[in-house]
Design a protein around this motif. Structure first.
Motif, PDB file in Angstrom:
ATOM      1  N   GLN B 135       2.118   5.656  -3.091  1.00 29.23           N
ATOM      2  CA  GLN B 135       2.069   7.038  -2.603  1.00 29.23           C
ATOM      3  C   GLN B 135       2.224   7.057  -1.075  1.00 29.23           C
ATOM      4  OE1 GLN B 135      -1.770   8.373  -4.378  1.00 29.23           O
ATOM      5  NE2 GLN B 135      -0.526   9.960  -5.324  1.00 29.23           N
ATOM      6  N   SER B 136       2.452   8.260  -0.549  1.00 25.47           N
ATOM      7  CA  SER B 136       2.623   8.404   0.901  1.00 25.47           C
ATOM      8  C   SER B 136       1.428   7.855   1.673  1.00 25.47           C
ATOM      9  CB  SER B 136       2.807   9.876   1.264  1.00 25.47           C
ATOM     10  OG  SER B 136       4.000  10.358   0.721  1.00 25.47           O
ATOM     11  N   ALA B 137       0.232   8.154   1.174  1.00 28.97           N
ATOM     12  CA  ALA B 137      -0.965   7.689   1.881  1.00 28.97           C
ATOM     13  C   ALA B 137      -1.042   6.158   1.887  1.00 28.97           C
ATOM     14  CB  ALA B 137      -2.218   8.277   1.252  1.00 28.97           C
ATOM     15  N   ASP B 138      -0.497   5.518   0.827  1.00 27.58           N
ATOM     16  CA  ASP B 138      -0.467   4.053   0.808  1.00 27.58           C
ATOM     17  C   ASP B 138       0.451   3.531   1.906  1.00 27.58           C
ATOM     18  OD1 ASP B 138      -2.093   4.062  -1.507  1.00 27.58           O
ATOM     19  OD2 ASP B 138      -0.319   4.373  -2.759  1.00 27.58           O
ATOM     20  N   MET B 139       1.571   4.226   2.089  1.00 31.43           N
ATOM     21  CA  MET B 139       2.515   3.835   3.137  1.00 31.43           C
ATOM     22  C   MET B 139       1.816   3.903   4.494  1.00 31.43           C
ATOM     23  SD  MET B 139       5.882   3.131   3.632  1.00 31.43           S
ATOM     24  CE  MET B 139       6.923   2.963   5.087  1.00 31.43           C
ATOM     25  N   GLY B 140       1.032   4.971   4.706  1.00 27.54           N
ATOM     26  CA  GLY B 140       0.283   5.098   5.954  1.00 27.54           C
ATOM     27  C   GLY B 140      -0.661   3.929   6.158  1.00 27.54           C
ATOM     28  N   ALA B 141      -1.334   3.535   5.067  1.00 27.77           N
ATOM     29  CA  ALA B 141      -2.275   2.411   5.157  1.00 27.77           C
ATOM     30  C   ALA B 141      -1.533   1.108   5.461  1.00 27.77           C
ATOM     31  CB  ALA B 141      -3.063   2.288   3.856  1.00 27.77           C
ATOM     32  N   ARG B 171      10.327   4.512   3.831  1.00 23.46           N
ATOM     33  CA  ARG B 171       9.373   5.243   3.010  1.00 23.46           C
ATOM     34  C   ARG B 171      10.066   5.947   1.848  1.00 23.46           C
ATOM     35  NH1 ARG B 171       5.011   9.991   4.431  1.00 23.46           N
ATOM     36  NH2 ARG B 171       6.837  11.310   4.651  1.00 23.46           N
ATOM     37  N   VAL B 175       8.014   4.792  -1.342  1.00 26.29           N
ATOM     38  CA  VAL B 175       7.103   5.755  -1.982  1.00 26.29           C
ATOM     39  C   VAL B 175       7.796   6.344  -3.203  1.00 26.29           C
ATOM     40  CG1 VAL B 175       5.901   7.951  -1.696  1.00 26.29           C
ATOM     41  CG2 VAL B 175       5.886   6.265   0.138  1.00 26.29           C
TER      42      VAL B 175
END
Lengths: 299, 177
Positions: B135-141, B171, B175
């Motif tokens: 997910q997008s938030a995983d990419m941020g992490a 991304r 993602v």
């Protein structure tokens, strides 16, 4: 200064303690509501009007740290100390799926001793409530690094001022107003540079603190607000902003606004923005320059 | 890690025999170790190309040198992978992956993009992340852990951002949900 540092640390700790369970509860109610997906500072900070952006200029980013799979939200308190006035703002903002941002803010424009000189009485205060909605249309300010396409959002802010009688007495046409804007924001990551610009269709006098429309003009006009920010590290950005404004009232000229700022976010739950602002002439009192300090807590 | 994988081969091998009595569908394909890269699990054949790295490399060797060459990139990737498999936000995504292969292909990918004398032998970003459900938030992490790893190994913030600017558009392929 030590007291301020202690207070800031205490607020930060409190924010972490409150934000985490609140976020967990919200996650149960709203689908796709992970928190904290964005990179630090990429949600911007809270503007004086409550939406996500710089301090004076609204950006196309949604406030808070929710990504497309999440939600974000924060509360802010802002204090601006000017030679002849004081401006306070506090509010809250929530963003859903990095798509829709809903914000509320209350502004208090305190004339202090100047109120007596203006014939309003010492400590006379204009209070303005603002409700805003912003919708991201296209682009991603942070990740779309292989194209010039910025992140673009449109928004609306409805403002209601509680001093209708005074506003009418100085030539203002309304104590309520609705503004529309389109904002474009782009992080040029290879240059560590953020650039943002917005066009706001407005008839607000001093952003609505002195009402809407006037004896010189009563139409919505396009005005520009823009920011340039430079990232010093993951937690610290510095920059400058400029905002043009209408000049609707005959009794007092109105100047464009300008500021230089530093925004520091040690984590995703707390940020401090300090700025030197030049708000020009306000209600015949010239050279309103001073310190802007804003605290934001959220997730 | 290698011992685990070898153990997995032995465990997986007799599985079809046991499964015959029940349902054939339940049997897992046997894990085959790569002969080309010792310690790695063999993957489905694919077309190798530097284009799979997903970004055009920097010109010259300035960035490669700023990152400390092969040694620097290797240290950054080791720290990066250590961090992501220990990060509760994203650990589950990568724990089941072949970390030996992950480390090697990341070193190749970063090295190639940074302008180093390195070829990328891995899969493209879309197919290598197709089944990870990121997910997008995983990419941020992921980005955050990479930032910390680069900082730990002394890469100046501006140079970090130059590399991240090359990686960020990935991304779209990474993602998937």
């Amino acid at each position: 200064m030590p007291h301020i540092a202690e207070a800031a640390a205490a607020v930060g700790l409190l924010a972490c303690a409150v934000a985490t369970p609140v976020a967990a509860q919200i996650a149960d109610w709203i689908p796709e509501s992970r928190t904290g997906g964005k990179l630090i500072l990429t949600g911007g900070v809270s503007t004086l009007e409550g939406s996500g952006g710089g301090g004076l200029a609204t950006w196309a980013v949604t406030s808070g740290y929710g990504e497309r799979d999440g939600i974000g939200g924060n509360v802010h308190a802002t204090y601006v100390n000017l030679p002849d006035y004081e401006l306070r703002s506090w509010g809250a903002s929530t963003s859903f799926w990095d798509r829709v941002e809903v914000s509320v803010a209350r502004q208090e424009f305190d004339t202090g001793e100047t109120g007596a000189a203006l014939g309003l009485g010492a400590g006379f205060t204009f209070t303005q409530d603002i409700v805003g909605v912003k919708v991201k249309l296209i682009g991603d300010a942070v990740y779309d690094q292989d194209t010039w396409m910025p992140q673009v959002a449109v928004g609306v802010q409805h403002k209601a001022n509680d001093q209708g009688a005074i506003i009418a007495a100085v030539g203002g046409r309304d104590d309520e107003g609705t503004e529309y804007y389109v904002a474009a924001t782009k992080l040029f990551l290879a240059e560590s540079l953020l650039v943002s610009g917005a066009v706001r269709f407005t008839d607000a006098n001093q952003t609505g603190l002195l009402g809407f429309g006037g004896d010189l003009n009563d139409d919505l006009e396009p005005q520009f607000e823009g920011s340039v920010g430079y990232l010093l590290n993951r937690n610290l950005a510095i920059g400058a902003e400029y905002r043009t404004k209408p000049d609707n009232l005959g009794f007092a000229g109105e100047d464009d606004w300008f500021d230089v700022f530093a925004a520091w976010a040690p984590n995703r739950h707390f940020s401090v923005t300090a700025a030197y602002v030049d708000l020009g002439s306000i209600a015949t009192f010239e050279d309103q320059r001073g310190l802007y300090l804003s605290l934001q807590v959220g997730f | 890690m290698r011992a685990l994988l070898i153990a997995a081969v032995f465990i997986a091998a007799p599985a079809p025999l046991l499964a015959q009595e029940a349902e054939d569908d339940l049997s897992l394909p046997p894990i085959v170790m790569s002969t080309e890269f010792p310690g790695e699990v063999e993957v489905e054949p694919y077309q190798r190309s530097n284009a799979n790295a997903g970004a055009t490399p920097f010109e010259g060797t300035e960035m490669w040198e700023t990152f400390g060459g092969a040694e620097g990139v290797s240290a950054i990737v080791e720290t990066f992978v250590e961090r992501i498999v220990a990060d509760p936000r994203i650990a589950e995504i990568f724990m089941a992956q072949d970390q030996v292969r992950l480390r090697r292909t990341l070193k190749e990918q970063f090295g190639y993009i940074l302008g180093g004398p390195v070829a990328y032998s891995g899969r493209d970003m879309r197919s290598s992340h197709a089944d990870l459900g990121i997910q997008s938030a995983d990419m941020g992490a992921l980005v955050e852990n990479l930032q910390i790893a680069m900082s730990e190994h002394g890469v100046p913030f501006r140079a970090q951002n130059r590399l991240l600017a090359k990686l960020a558009p990935m991304r779209r392929d990474v993602v998937t949900r």
